[in-house]
Design a protein around this motif. Structure first.
Motif, mmCIF file in Angstrom:
data_model
loop_
_atom_site.group_PDB
_atom_site.id
_atom_site.type_symbol
_atom_site.label_atom_id
_atom_site.label_comp_id
_atom_site.label_asym_id
_atom_site.label_seq_id
_atom_site.Cartn_x
_atom_site.Cartn_y
_atom_site.Cartn_z
ATOM 1 N N ARG A 75 0.818 -1.225 0.000
ATOM 2 C CA ARG A 75 0.000 0.000 0.000
ATOM 3 C C ARG A 75 0.846 1.268 0.000
ATOM 4 N N LYS A 76 2.071 1.155 0.498
ATOM 5 C CA LYS A 76 2.947 2.332 0.566
ATOM 6 C C LYS A 76 3.872 2.459 -0.639
ATOM 7 N N ILE A 77 3.701 1.576 -1.626
ATOM 8 C CA ILE A 77 4.542 1.614 -2.822
ATOM 9 C C ILE A 77 3.798 2.313 -3.946
ATOM 10 N N LYS A 78 4.444 3.333 -4.524
ATOM 11 C CA LYS A 78 3.856 4.051 -5.653
ATOM 12 C C LYS A 78 4.176 3.349 -6.971
ATOM 13 N N SER A 79 5.440 2.943 -7.149
ATOM 14 C CA SER A 79 5.817 2.285 -8.400
ATOM 15 C C SER A 79 7.009 1.357 -8.169
ATOM 16 N N ILE A 80 7.125 0.383 -9.078
ATOM 17 C CA ILE A 80 8.270 -0.518 -9.108
ATOM 18 C C ILE A 80 8.781 -0.529 -10.536
ATOM 19 N N GLU A 81 10.075 -0.264 -10.696
ATOM 20 C CA GLU A 81 10.680 -0.280 -12.030
ATOM 21 C C GLU A 81 11.799 -1.302 -12.053
ATOM 22 N N ILE A 82 11.801 -2.148 -13.077
ATOM 23 C CA ILE A 82 12.879 -3.116 -13.245
ATOM 24 C C ILE A 82 13.873 -2.524 -14.227
ATOM 25 N N LYS A 83 15.177 -2.605 -13.877
ATOM 26 C CA LYS A 83 16.203 -1.947 -14.688
ATOM 27 C C LYS A 83 17.471 -2.792 -14.773
ATOM 28 N N VAL A 84 18.118 -2.694 -15.913
ATOM 29 C CA VAL A 84 19.484 -3.158 -16.091
ATOM 30 C C VAL A 84 20.261 -1.941 -16.560
ATOM 31 N N ASP A 85 21.276 -1.537 -15.797
ATOM 32 C CA ASP A 85 22.116 -0.405 -16.199
ATOM 33 C C ASP A 85 23.209 -0.947 -17.117
ATOM 34 N N LEU A 86 22.997 -0.792 -18.411
ATOM 35 C CA LEU A 86 23.966 -1.285 -19.388
ATOM 36 C C LEU A 86 25.207 -0.413 -19.384
ATOM 37 N N PHE A 87 26.342 -1.024 -19.728
ATOM 38 C CA PHE A 87 27.574 -0.260 -19.872
ATOM 39 C C PHE A 87 27.460 0.647 -21.084
ATOM 40 N N ALA A 88 28.300 1.657 -21.148
ATOM 41 C CA ALA A 88 28.279 2.576 -22.285
ATOM 42 C C ALA A 88 28.668 1.871 -23.582
ATOM 43 N N TYR A 89 29.424 0.806 -23.469
ATOM 44 C CA TYR A 89 29.833 0.024 -24.633
ATOM 45 C C TYR A 89 29.314 -1.399 -24.471
ATOM 46 N N ASN A 90 29.183 -2.099 -25.552
ATOM 47 C CA ASN A 90 28.744 -3.492 -25.529
ATOM 48 C C ASN A 90 29.970 -4.380 -25.345
#
Length: 183
Positions: A75-90
């Motif tokens: 009830r106290k959560i507004k949003s949940i975001e799933i993320k992968v912080d990719l490197f600047a290069y592959n």
């Protein structure tokens, strides 16, 4: 110079003795989170995303009982975001001459986490790095966990379409995200 070296050696030995010889609650050592019907129980002990510096500091926080489990109700959560912080290069696109094989036995991985935003705009980071281990429970259960969270009355944000990617066990998450980003 010898005194500095001996001092550093003594500090390192003391550090490892403090971690491995003194008994403490290992639940306080690990960064984890669990879901239940009413909310999320988590212990992270970091002020933001998990870093390699935290790897060194967390054992001391655990030893002195500075890490405590916390609870947040859905009830106290507004949003949940799933993320992968990719490197600047592959990393797969790199050419190296020192027998480096990208995505094979790496000790450095892209940050993978759930960013929970509370109603009062506090950010809580739930670490998903265990997903990178092929036989981990996190890898086996992540699609189910994401489906569970999507059914809650919470805004679920998935800008990278990670939910669909992890459903297919044959697709490597980071390789697919780099492929989609580089297209």
């Amino acid at each position: 110079m010898a005194n500095i070296f001996i001092s550093l050696l003594m500090v390192t030995i003391s550090y490892f003795m403090g971690i491995f010889l003194f008994p403490f609650d290992f639940k306080r050592y690990y960064t984890y989170w669990t879901l239940n019907r009413t909310g999320i129980i988590y212990i992270n002990g970091t002020k933001g995303k998990y870093t390699s510096l935290d790897e060194m500091i967390i054992p001391f926080k655990a030893l002195f009982r500075l890490r405590k489990p916390k609870y947040i109700s859905y009830r106290k959560i507004k949003s949940i975001e799933i993320k992968v912080d990719l490197f600047a290069y592959n990393p797969s696109a790199m050419i190296t001459f020192d027998n480096y094989v990208p995505n094979f036995g790496q000790t450095m991985h892209e940050m993978f986490y759930l960013e929970v935003t509370t109603i009062d705009n506090q950010k809580i980071y739930l670490d998903l790095r265990q997903y990178y281990w092929p036989d981990s429970k996190e890898r086996k259960m992540l699609a189910t966990i994401l489906t569970f969270l999507r059914r809650k009355n919470i805004e679920f944000i998935d800008k990278q379409n990670i939910t669909e990617i992890v459903k297919d066990k044959n697709i490597k998450l980071t390789k697919e995200l780099y492929r989609l980003r580089d297209e």
